[in-house]
Design an enzyme around this catalytic site. Structure first.
Site, short mmCIF file in Angstrom:
data_model
loop_
_atom_site.label_atom_id
_atom_site.label_comp_id
_atom_site.label_asym_id
_atom_site.label_seq_id
_atom_site.Cartn_x
_atom_site.Cartn_y
_atom_site.Cartn_z
N ARG A 96 -49.00 11.67 0.91
CA ARG A 96 -49.55 11.94 2.24
C ARG A 96 -48.82 13.14 2.83
O ARG A 96 -47.59 13.25 2.71
CB ARG A 96 -49.33 10.70 3.11
CG ARG A 96 -49.64 10.90 4.57
CD ARG A 96 -49.61 9.57 5.34
NE ARG A 96 -49.97 9.86 6.71
CZ ARG A 96 -49.09 10.11 7.68
NH1 ARG A 96 -47.80 10.05 7.45
NH2 ARG A 96 -49.51 10.41 8.89
N HIS A 150 -39.17 6.40 16.04
CA HIS A 150 -38.48 7.37 16.89
C HIS A 150 -39.44 7.82 17.99
O HIS A 150 -40.65 7.64 17.87
CB HIS A 150 -38.04 8.60 16.08
CG HIS A 150 -39.21 9.40 15.54
ND1 HIS A 150 -39.97 8.97 14.46
CD2 HIS A 150 -39.78 10.55 15.96
CE1 HIS A 150 -40.94 9.85 14.24
NE2 HIS A 150 -40.85 10.82 15.14
N HIS A 160 -42.90 5.88 17.46
CA HIS A 160 -43.86 5.94 16.37
C HIS A 160 -43.08 6.10 15.07
O HIS A 160 -41.88 6.38 15.08
CB HIS A 160 -44.86 7.09 16.58
CG HIS A 160 -44.23 8.43 16.79
ND1 HIS A 160 -43.64 8.82 17.98
CD2 HIS A 160 -44.07 9.49 15.95
CE1 HIS A 160 -43.18 10.06 17.88
NE2 HIS A 160 -43.42 10.48 16.64
N ASP A 214 -40.36 11.53 19.97
CA ASP A 214 -40.08 12.96 19.78
C ASP A 214 -39.36 13.45 21.02
O ASP A 214 -39.81 13.18 22.14
CB ASP A 214 -41.40 13.73 19.58
CG ASP A 214 -42.10 13.35 18.28
OD1 ASP A 214 -41.46 12.75 17.41
OD2 ASP A 214 -43.29 13.68 18.14
C1 OGA Z 1 -42.75 13.59 13.27
C2 OGA Z 1 -43.64 12.43 13.06
C3 OGA Z 1 -45.32 11.32 11.75
C4 OGA Z 1 -46.10 11.52 10.50
O1 OGA Z 1 -42.74 14.47 12.39
O2 OGA Z 1 -42.05 13.63 14.32
O3 OGA Z 1 -43.63 11.54 13.87
O4 OGA Z 1 -47.15 10.88 10.39
N1 OGA Z 1 -44.42 12.39 11.98
O5 OGA Z 1 -45.69 12.30 9.64
NI NI Z 2 -42.48 12.09 15.65
#
Ligand code: OGA
Ligand code: NI
Length: 381
Positions: A319, A253, A309, A255
């Site tokens: 994690r 996605h 990402h 942001d």
């Molecule tokens: C988000 C995101 C990535 C992560 O919360 O928008 O891209 O590593 N998180 O949690």
């Molecule tokens: Ni994100």
């Protein structure tokens, strides 16, 4: 438990539909949690479509290309030598133009505060489901605890999430009061508020640096983050996954926001799409990962990139990431300034409000075809 082949995406989508069409979020979260906590084998509703699985990165060294994402030392910004100060500004601008992502070190946020906020997040996720359900996120709304799902999604994320807002109106004390009614509700809320307060300071500083990197007066966009601004944070918890090569923690996605400031713990998982490859961002607990959101891509008239990402999961370690999002007021008109509109780089987007963008943001998921910002191209208005 005997292994059985799981590859049929349609079977998977049907299972997911049964979960998602049930508007009872308690049931939805219960099915999520029992799967995350108990299963030895990945339930079908978590099996990603083949082209979305992070298979390639499991071959070879997943961190082989992580050096591509620069680490910017913010202590250099304090230098009285203009040449020394100019280097991080140029590095940030170059990173935003190429990758939309960079990390910052010596960022001024207390390490101990980061640790305390992570501890509170773990304490929160470790509460029993019936307690977390006191703050469940109702379908179609943004804030609270639950499965993080987007419209049109065809698989469940292998993750729990909890999303809170500090501005324009905080819901943190209310959430904390419900979650920790039997113990001390102020510990969680004061830690989270303090953390978000420091991140907001950092985000404002970065906003000015990114703006300066565009050759603009650094304060050009400051009016976007004044009184009615929006500032929120999502805790993402990715438990160990029985078949991590088939699942995804958070789908590819971009942001929608202005800026995202993310902290990841020492476990790798965040991947950025660069030159058709997924690059894993090497975890550095002393760093924050900063990324350009769709709104900044628009404000920069596409000089800066809002880049796809995702979060991969693994078979052994849970994690935690803390993702903070800075945004203008809902009523603010988002529009690139005239200095960035030239003959070589004509205006790309029509003016729109953040409220208009946000109301569409989770309907048009980039990985489902059609990037959401394309709906705001000038030609199409
Ligand atoms: C988000 C995101 C990535 C992560 O919360 O928008 O891209 O590593 N998180 O949690
Ligand atoms: Ni994100």
């Amino acid at each position: 438990m005997a292994a059985h082949p799981i590859s049929s995406h349609s079977h998977n989508a049907a299972d997911l539909a049964a979960v998602l069409t049930n508007t009872n979020t308690t049931l939805r979260n219960a099915s999520l949690l029992s799967a995350l906590a108990l299963v030895q084998q990945l339930p079908a509703m978590f099996v990603e479509a083949e082209d979305q699985r992070p298979v390639l990165e499991m071959d070879g060294d997943p961190l082989a290309f992580s050096h591509l994402i620069p680490i910017v030392d913010m202590s250099l910004l304090k230098s009285s030598d203009p040449a020394v100060r100019a280097s991080p500004v140029a590095d940030i601008a170059a990173a935003c133009e190429k990758f939309g992502f960079f990390q910052v070190v010596n960022h001024g946020v207390d390490e101990s505060l980061i640790r305390r906020c992570e501890t509170e997040a773990h304490t929160m996720f470790e509460l029993p489901l019936d307690v977390k359900e006191r703050v469940h996120r109702p379908p179609g709304t943004s804030f609270g605890y639950g499965a993080n799902t987007w419209v049109n999604q065809t698989v469940m994320h292998w993750a729990e999430s909890f999303h809170m807002q500090l501005h324009p109106k905080s819901n943190i004390r209310e959430f904390s009061g419900k979650l920790f009614a039997e113990s001390d509700p102020t510990k969680f809320s004061s830690t989270v508020e303090e953390y978000m307060g420091q991140i907001e300071k950092l985000a404002r500083q970065l906003l000015e640096l990114l703006t300066e990197g565009l050759g603009l007066e650094p304060t050009t966009f400051n009016h976007y983050v004044e009184n009615e601004r929006m500032m929120s944070m999502r805790f993402n918890l990715y438990p160990p996954c029985p078949q991590p090569e088939l699942a995804i923690g958070l789908r590819a996605h971009t942001d929608p926001h202005l800026l995202t400031i993310l902290h990841q713990d020492e476990v790798a998982g965040l991947q950025v799409h660069i030159d058709e490859k997924w690059i894993t961002v090497k975890p550095r607990p002393d760093c924050f990962v900063v990324n350009v959101g769709d709104l900044f891509q628009v404000l920069s008239n596409t000089r800066y990139k809002s880049v796809l990402h995702r979060a991969a999961v693994n078979g052994t370690s849970k994690r935690l990431s803390l993702a903070c999002f800075l945004n203008p007021p809902l009523s603010a008109t988002v529009e690139a300034p005239p200095e960035l509109i030239t003959a070589e780089r004509p205006q790309v987007y029509r003016p729109f409000t953040w409220g208009e963008y946000l109301s569409n943001a989770y309907k048009f998921h980039p990985a489902m075809g059609g990037e959401r910002h394309e709906r705001f191209f000038l030609e199409r208005s």
